[in-house]
Design a protein around this motif. Structure first.
Motif, PDB file in Angstrom:
ATOM      1  N   ILE A 120       0.838  -1.198   0.000  1.00  0.00           N
ATOM      2  CA  ILE A 120       0.000   0.000   0.000  1.00  0.00           C
ATOM      3  C   ILE A 120       0.873   1.248   0.000  1.00  0.00           C
ATOM      4  CG2 ILE A 120      -1.924  -1.144   1.177  1.00  0.00           C
ATOM      5  CD1 ILE A 120      -0.977   0.090   3.775  1.00  0.00           C
ATOM      6  N   GLN A 121       0.249   2.354  -0.364  1.00  0.00           N
ATOM      7  CA  GLN A 121       0.885   3.669  -0.320  1.00  0.00           C
ATOM      8  C   GLN A 121       0.035   4.576   0.552  1.00  0.00           C
ATOM      9  OE1 GLN A 121       1.059   4.645  -4.492  1.00  0.00           O
ATOM     10  NE2 GLN A 121       3.136   3.833  -4.725  1.00  0.00           N
ATOM     11  N   CYS A 122       0.651   5.134   1.589  1.00  0.00           N
ATOM     12  CA  CYS A 122      -0.081   5.973   2.546  1.00  0.00           C
ATOM     13  C   CYS A 122       0.567   7.344   2.651  1.00  0.00           C
ATOM     14  CB  CYS A 122      -0.125   5.320   3.927  1.00  0.00           C
ATOM     15  SG  CYS A 122      -0.909   3.689   3.968  1.00  0.00           S
ATOM     16  N   ASN A 123      -0.258   8.346   2.884  1.00  0.00           N
ATOM     17  CA  ASN A 123       0.253   9.698   3.097  1.00  0.00           C
ATOM     18  C   ASN A 123       0.420   9.938   4.600  1.00  0.00           C
ATOM     19  OD1 ASN A 123      -2.497   9.670   3.627  1.00  0.00           O
ATOM     20  ND2 ASN A 123      -2.842  11.767   2.896  1.00  0.00           N
ATOM     21  N   TYR A 124       1.438   9.304   5.168  1.00  0.00           N
ATOM     22  CA  TYR A 124       1.676   9.432   6.604  1.00  0.00           C
ATOM     23  C   TYR A 124       2.023  10.873   6.967  1.00  0.00           C
ATOM     24  CZ  TYR A 124       1.869   4.326   6.835  1.00  0.00           C
ATOM     25  OH  TYR A 124       1.567   2.987   6.767  1.00  0.00           O
ATOM     26  N   GLN A 125       1.373  11.365   8.004  1.00  0.00           N
ATOM     27  CA  GLN A 125       1.649  12.691   8.537  1.00  0.00           C
ATOM     28  C   GLN A 125       2.323  12.539   9.900  1.00  0.00           C
ATOM     29  OE1 GLN A 125       1.022  15.388   6.680  1.00  0.00           O
ATOM     30  NE2 GLN A 125       0.072  14.135   5.068  1.00  0.00           N
ATOM     31  N   TYR A 126       3.389  13.301  10.105  1.00  0.00           N
ATOM     32  CA  TYR A 126       4.169  13.149  11.330  1.00  0.00           C
ATOM     33  C   TYR A 126       3.772  14.147  12.419  1.00  0.00           C
ATOM     34  CZ  TYR A 126       7.080  10.234   8.362  1.00  0.00           C
ATOM     35  OH  TYR A 126       7.526   9.240   7.521  1.00  0.00           O
ATOM     36  N   ASN A 127       2.671  14.867  12.221  1.00  0.00           N
ATOM     37  CA  ASN A 127       2.233  15.830  13.224  1.00  0.00           C
ATOM     38  C   ASN A 127       1.126  15.270  14.107  1.00  0.00           C
ATOM     39  OD1 ASN A 127       0.302  15.720  11.254  1.00  0.00           O
ATOM     40  ND2 ASN A 127       0.068  17.936  11.005  1.00  0.00           N
ATOM     41  N   CYS A 128       0.990  13.930  14.129  1.00  0.00           N
ATOM     42  CA  CYS A 128      -0.024  13.302  14.977  1.00  0.00           C
ATOM     43  C   CYS A 128       0.453  13.278  16.424  1.00  0.00           C
ATOM     44  CB  CYS A 128      -0.342  11.885  14.490  1.00  0.00           C
ATOM     45  SG  CYS A 128       1.107  10.807  14.335  1.00  0.00           S
ATOM     46  N   THR A 129      -0.452  12.999  17.330  1.00  0.00           N
ATOM     47  CA  THR A 129      -0.134  12.949  18.760  1.00  0.00           C
ATOM     48  C   THR A 129       0.430  11.586  19.111  1.00  0.00           C
ATOM     49  OG1 THR A 129      -1.932  14.502  19.216  1.00  0.00           O
ATOM     50  CG2 THR A 129      -1.033  13.271  21.081  1.00  0.00           C
ATOM     51  N   TYR A 130       1.628  11.581  19.679  1.00  0.00           N
ATOM     52  CA  TYR A 130       2.296  10.309  19.951  1.00  0.00           C
ATOM     53  C   TYR A 130       1.470   9.446  20.908  1.00  0.00           C
ATOM     54  CZ  TYR A 130       5.554   6.967  21.934  1.00  0.00           C
ATOM     55  OH  TYR A 130       6.139   5.807  22.377  1.00  0.00           O
ATOM     56  N   GLY A 131       1.370   8.165  20.563  1.00  0.00           N
ATOM     57  CA  GLY A 131       0.662   7.210  21.401  1.00  0.00           C
ATOM     58  C   GLY A 131      -0.835   7.196  21.213  1.00  0.00           C
ATOM     59  N   LYS A 132      -1.346   8.074  20.361  1.00  0.00           N
ATOM     60  CA  LYS A 132      -2.787   8.154  20.125  1.00  0.00           C
ATOM     61  C   LYS A 132      -3.113   7.569  18.746  1.00  0.00           C
ATOM     62  CE  LYS A 132      -3.655  10.406  23.936  1.00  0.00           C
ATOM     63  NZ  LYS A 132      -4.475   9.810  25.045  1.00  0.00           N
ATOM     64  N   PRO A 133      -4.333   7.024  18.580  1.00  0.00           N
ATOM     65  CA  PRO A 133      -4.725   6.514  17.251  1.00  0.00           C
ATOM     66  C   PRO A 133      -4.761   7.640  16.228  1.00  0.00           C
ATOM     67  CG  PRO A 133      -6.179   5.679  18.975  1.00  0.00           C
ATOM     68  CD  PRO A 133      -5.351   6.747  19.608  1.00  0.00           C
ATOM     69  N   ALA A 134      -4.298   7.353  15.039  1.00  0.00           N
ATOM     70  CA  ALA A 134      -4.301   8.339  13.947  1.00  0.00           C
ATOM     71  C   ALA A 134      -4.726   7.638  12.660  1.00  0.00           C
ATOM     72  CB  ALA A 134      -2.921   8.974  13.787  1.00  0.00           C
ATOM     73  N   SER A 135      -5.491   8.333  11.838  1.00  0.00           N
ATOM     74  CA  SER A 135      -5.986   7.779  10.581  1.00  0.00           C
ATOM     75  C   SER A 135      -5.275   8.433   9.411  1.00  0.00           C
ATOM     76  CB  SER A 135      -7.498   7.980  10.458  1.00  0.00           C
ATOM     77  OG  SER A 135      -8.187   7.253  11.466  1.00  0.00           O
ATOM     78  N   PHE A 136      -4.875   7.616   8.436  1.00  0.00           N
ATOM     79  CA  PHE A 136      -4.196   8.110   7.249  1.00  0.00           C
ATOM     80  C   PHE A 136      -4.885   7.524   6.011  1.00  0.00           C
ATOM     81  CE2 PHE A 136      -1.052   7.705  10.655  1.00  0.00           C
ATOM     82  CZ  PHE A 136      -0.612   9.020  10.757  1.00  0.00           C
ATOM     83  N   THR A 137      -4.866   8.293   4.942  1.00  0.00           N
ATOM     84  CA  THR A 137      -5.460   7.842   3.687  1.00  0.00           C
ATOM     85  C   THR A 137      -4.441   7.011   2.913  1.00  0.00           C
ATOM     86  OG1 THR A 137      -6.848   9.817   3.585  1.00  0.00           O
ATOM     87  CG2 THR A 137      -6.563   8.555   1.544  1.00  0.00           C
ATOM     88  N   CYS A 138      -4.853   5.816   2.511  1.00  0.00           N
ATOM     89  CA  CYS A 138      -3.962   4.904   1.798  1.00  0.00           C
ATOM     90  C   CYS A 138      -4.661   4.376   0.546  1.00  0.00           C
ATOM     91  CB  CYS A 138      -3.560   3.726   2.686  1.00  0.00           C
ATOM     92  SG  CYS A 138      -2.779   4.198   4.253  1.00  0.00           S
ATOM     93  N   LYS A 139      -3.858   3.793  -0.331  1.00  0.00           N
ATOM     94  CA  LYS A 139      -4.396   3.126  -1.514  1.00  0.00           C
ATOM     95  C   LYS A 139      -3.500   1.947  -1.864  1.00  0.00           C
ATOM     96  CE  LYS A 139      -2.010   6.104  -4.861  1.00  0.00           C
ATOM     97  NZ  LYS A 139      -2.191   7.008  -6.026  1.00  0.00           N
ATOM     98  N   PRO A 140      -4.080   0.870  -2.378  1.00  0.00           N
ATOM     99  CA  PRO A 140      -3.250  -0.282  -2.773  1.00  0.00           C
ATOM    100  C   PRO A 140      -2.389   0.069  -3.981  1.00  0.00           C
ATOM    101  CG  PRO A 140      -5.523  -0.628  -3.443  1.00  0.00           C
ATOM    102  CD  PRO A 140      -5.516   0.625  -2.613  1.00  0.00           C
ATOM    103  N   LYS A 141      -1.232  -0.556  -4.071  1.00  0.00           N
ATOM    104  CA  LYS A 141      -0.349  -0.314  -5.200  1.00  0.00           C
ATOM    105  C   LYS A 141      -0.929  -0.899  -6.480  1.00  0.00           C
ATOM    106  CE  LYS A 141       4.019   0.049  -2.674  1.00  0.00           C
ATOM    107  NZ  LYS A 141       5.402  -0.480  -2.494  1.00  0.00           N
ATOM    108  N   LYS A 142      -0.357  -0.523  -7.589  1.00  0.00           N
ATOM    109  CA  LYS A 142      -0.844  -0.954  -8.893  1.00  0.00           C
ATOM    110  C   LYS A 142      -0.830  -2.469  -9.011  1.00  0.00           C
ATOM    111  CE  LYS A 142       0.048  -0.323 -13.837  1.00  0.00           C
ATOM    112  NZ  LYS A 142       0.953   0.286 -14.847  1.00  0.00           N
ATOM    113  N   GLY A 143      -1.932  -3.025  -9.492  1.00  0.00           N
ATOM    114  CA  GLY A 143      -2.036  -4.465  -9.679  1.00  0.00           C
ATOM    115  C   GLY A 143      -2.589  -5.204  -8.484  1.00  0.00           C
ATOM    116  N   ILE A 144      -2.906  -4.488  -7.389  1.00  0.00           N
ATOM    117  CA  ILE A 144      -3.426  -5.119  -6.173  1.00  0.00           C
ATOM    118  C   ILE A 144      -4.861  -4.661  -5.967  1.00  0.00           C
ATOM    119  CG2 ILE A 144      -3.114  -5.372  -3.679  1.00  0.00           C
ATOM    120  CD1 ILE A 144      -0.165  -4.728  -4.129  1.00  0.00           C
ATOM    121  N   HIS A 145      -5.750  -5.593  -5.691  1.00  0.00           N
ATOM    122  CA  HIS A 145      -7.157  -5.295  -5.478  1.00  0.00           C
ATOM    123  C   HIS A 145      -7.542  -5.727  -4.066  1.00  0.00           C
ATOM    124  CE1 HIS A 145      -7.424  -4.633  -9.811  1.00  0.00           C
ATOM    125  NE2 HIS A 145      -6.816  -5.804  -9.974  1.00  0.00           N
TER     126      HIS A 145
END
Length: 227
Positions: free
Chosen positions: A62-87
């Protein structure tokens, strides 16, 4: 002189033209060889299951747009997408091209030790005082997601084992300790010979070794830990 120059220049042009054609042929062969070798897409698609949940895909798939400004130790959500050829599919069972991945905000080197694997060193003593450390190369498990590099270095305590059992060493010390069998088993040949020819130090050395092996003070000669 002018005639000579006029006949020489076309020849020189044909020479350059021939060299150019040869260069193009060589480049074409090189590109064909590159195309024959397995592509990066084929490498990761062979390790990525298709048709499963998107949130369960390994990090390499997968490819995710990880953001490093999240709060340490807390749950964080990031938008991801599967790589080419993966469903993959979402919780609703429909195929998704983008999905939300929820992870704990922490760098890979901050993960719990059960979530990564590190190399072992057999060159450091585990029973030295103070306890020695070594530089280990660690890799995060495939299905664990984290921030930063998935391969990192860590200073770990020496904790390798050579296969010696504490129970076996203690049993030999109690039964055949007077003949140095416990020391021989642990790889301590000089001490074993000393006990053998002194009849266990007239019994005193035998009793002391039972206590020392029982509390784990005496260990394998190679510096490893008991199993």
């Amino acid at each position: 002189m002018a005639t000579i120059c006029q006949t020489w220049r076309p020849d020189r042009g044909r020479c350059f033209k021939t060299c150019g054609i040869m260069t193009l042929l060589v480049l074409d062969l090189v590109l064909q060889c590159v195309n024959v070798s397995p592509s990066d897409e084929e490498n990761y698609t062979s390790n990525c299951p298709s048709g499963g949940l998107c949130s369960r895909l390994p990090d390499d798939c997968i490819q995710c747009n990880y953001q490093y400004n999240c709060t340490y130790g807390k749950p964080a959500s990031f938008t991801c997408k599967p790589k080419k050829g993966i469903h993959c599919i979402g919780e609703s069972g429909q195929q998704q091209t983008n999905f939300s991945l929820s992870i704990i905000c922490q760098f890979c080197w901050q993960l719990d030790p059960s979530q990564y694997r590190c190399s072992n060193s057999t060159n450091c003593m585990t029973v030295s005082c103070p306890r020695k450390r070594y530089n280990a190369t660690c890799d995060v498990l495939d299905h664990v997601h984290c921030l930063g590099k998935r391969r990192f270095l860590k200073r770990l305590f020496c904790d390798w084992t050579g296969g010696y059992k504490w129970s076996t060493a203690l049993a030999l010390s109690i039964t055949l300790g007077g003949f140095g069998a416990d020391r021989f088993y642990l790889g301590q040949w000089r001490e074993g010979l000393g006990k053998l020819f002194s009849f266990g130090g007239l019994g005193i050395w035998t009793l002391i070794d039972v206590l020392l092996i029982g509390v784990g003070y005496v260990g394998p000669a190679d510096g490893s830990l008991y199993i």
